[in-house]
Design an enzyme around this catalytic site. Structure first.
Site, PDB file in Angstrom:
ATOM      1  N   TYR A 193      -4.850   1.949  -8.270  1.00 42.18           N
ATOM      2  CA  TYR A 193      -5.022   0.560  -8.707  1.00 42.18           C
ATOM      3  C   TYR A 193      -6.497   0.166  -8.686  1.00 42.18           C
ATOM      4  CZ  TYR A 193      -5.624  -4.387  -8.618  1.00 42.18           C
ATOM      5  OH  TYR A 193      -6.105  -5.638  -8.909  1.00 42.18           O
ATOM      6  N   ASP A 209      -0.653  -4.821 -10.802  1.00 43.62           N
ATOM      7  CA  ASP A 209      -0.404  -5.300  -9.444  1.00 43.62           C
ATOM      8  C   ASP A 209       0.924  -6.052  -9.437  1.00 43.62           C
ATOM      9  OD1 ASP A 209      -0.912  -7.771 -10.596  1.00 43.62           O
ATOM     10  OD2 ASP A 209      -2.409  -8.382  -9.127  1.00 43.62           O
ATOM     11  N   GLU A 217     -11.956  -6.206  -5.109  1.00 40.86           N
ATOM     12  CA  GLU A 217     -10.641  -5.586  -5.313  1.00 40.86           C
ATOM     13  C   GLU A 217     -10.057  -5.067  -3.999  1.00 40.86           C
ATOM     14  OE1 GLU A 217      -8.667  -5.704  -7.759  1.00 40.86           O
ATOM     15  OE2 GLU A 217     -10.044  -6.613  -9.193  1.00 40.86           O
TER      16      GLU A 217
END
Length: 291
Positions: free
Chosen positions: A118, A136, A35
């Site tokens: 996020y 996103d 990520e």
């Protein structure tokens, strides 16, 4: 608001890219590394580096034992190298405070150094199968088109974006986590910013953008990211010199990478401020922790 969950989940099951961080054997640490790497960097560039990192540092404690400079060197050409320092700091915190296991709770993840909203939600969803909205750029575009009938998403709004995606998620944790991944995949490979492949879209029939006649995006102009001649390019060139040597170097070695002395010195100063470069007592320059 709705986006047919069954259609999207079936499509994802049949067509999802076989990415290593999606496999059942991938640890939460592997998901966290992916990520961080995938932020502003395409999958094709990330995958080989991710594989190298997980082979070299299969656990947070393995990374925590090495220097920042070693991690920066391994980061290579992925860009935005401060992400490497954030990962290193997070690895140290996980090793020291969480028994070498990446936490599953969003708030605990947020407390790790360098982990934002996020990334925390992505790890909770994709590593631990939790129901939490993961938003996103790709997800925002899918929701803007398929749900709101707009040509593209406008400026980000954390509260609105989270609320939109939260409303779409199935109730069950596991299904919601896969749905989040499917939304992201749809935006990445089908509902792309340019030349969307609408004929391949599993939710084509219910897409509000299609039903509205595919109106063009009419929101605020989006900033176009440039690279050539920017401070980002110069910082990268300076770091390339230091990644290519294990010894501290004199400033003269750095001066040759860029002709504009003012810009070059400004970029070197910013690298020092960001902790990506350190200066020795003798006035030489090195990657952090390598002198």
């Amino acid at each position: 608001m709705s986006l047919d969950a069954e259609l999207l989940l079936d499509w994802f099951a049949d067509t999802a890219r076989d990415l290593p961080w999606r496999r059942p054997e991938c640890t939460a640490w592997g998901v966290l590394v992916s990520e961080i790497m995938l932020q502003q960097t395409p999958v094709a560039r990330v995958e080989p580096i991710w594989r190298e990192w997980l082979a070299r540092w299969p656990t947070p404690s393995a990374m925590a034992k090495v220097s920042q400079g070693e991690v920066l060197r391994a980061w290579g050409k992925l860009g935005y190298p401060r992400r490497a320092l954030r990962l290193h700091a997070a690895a140290q915190a996980v090793a020291e405070h969480h028994d070498d296991v990446v936490p599953s709770d969003v708030d605990t993840l947020l407390a790790l150094p360098g982990i934002g909203a996020y990334t925390a939600r992505a790890v909770a969803a994709f590593a631990y199968g939790q129901r939490c909205p993961v938003v996103d750029t790709n997800v925002r575009r899918v929701v803007a088109r398929a749900v709101h009938g707009a040509g593209d998403a406008g400026p980000p709004s954390t509260t609105k974006d989270m609320k939109d995606v939260e409303a779409l998620l199935p109730d069950e944790d596991g299904r919601a986590a896969v749905y989040s991944a499917a939304l992201m995949e749809l935006g990445a490979v089908v509902c792309t910013a340019r030349a969307p492949k609408c004929a391949d879209c599993p939710v084509f029939d219910g897409c509000a953008w299609q039903l509205n006649g595919r109106p063009a995006y009419d929101g605020p102009a989006k900033a176009v990211q440039k690279f050539a001649g920017t401070d980002r390019q110069v910082r990268g060139l300076l770091l390339d010199v230091l990644r290519g040597t294990s010894e501290p170097v004199a400033k003269a070695r750095l001066d040759v990478v860029w002709s504009d002395a003012g810009q070059r010195d400004r970029c070197l100063h910013s690298l020092l401020v960001d902790g990506l470069v350190e200066q020795t007592r003798e006035g030489l320059f090195a990657l952090p922790g390598e002198h």
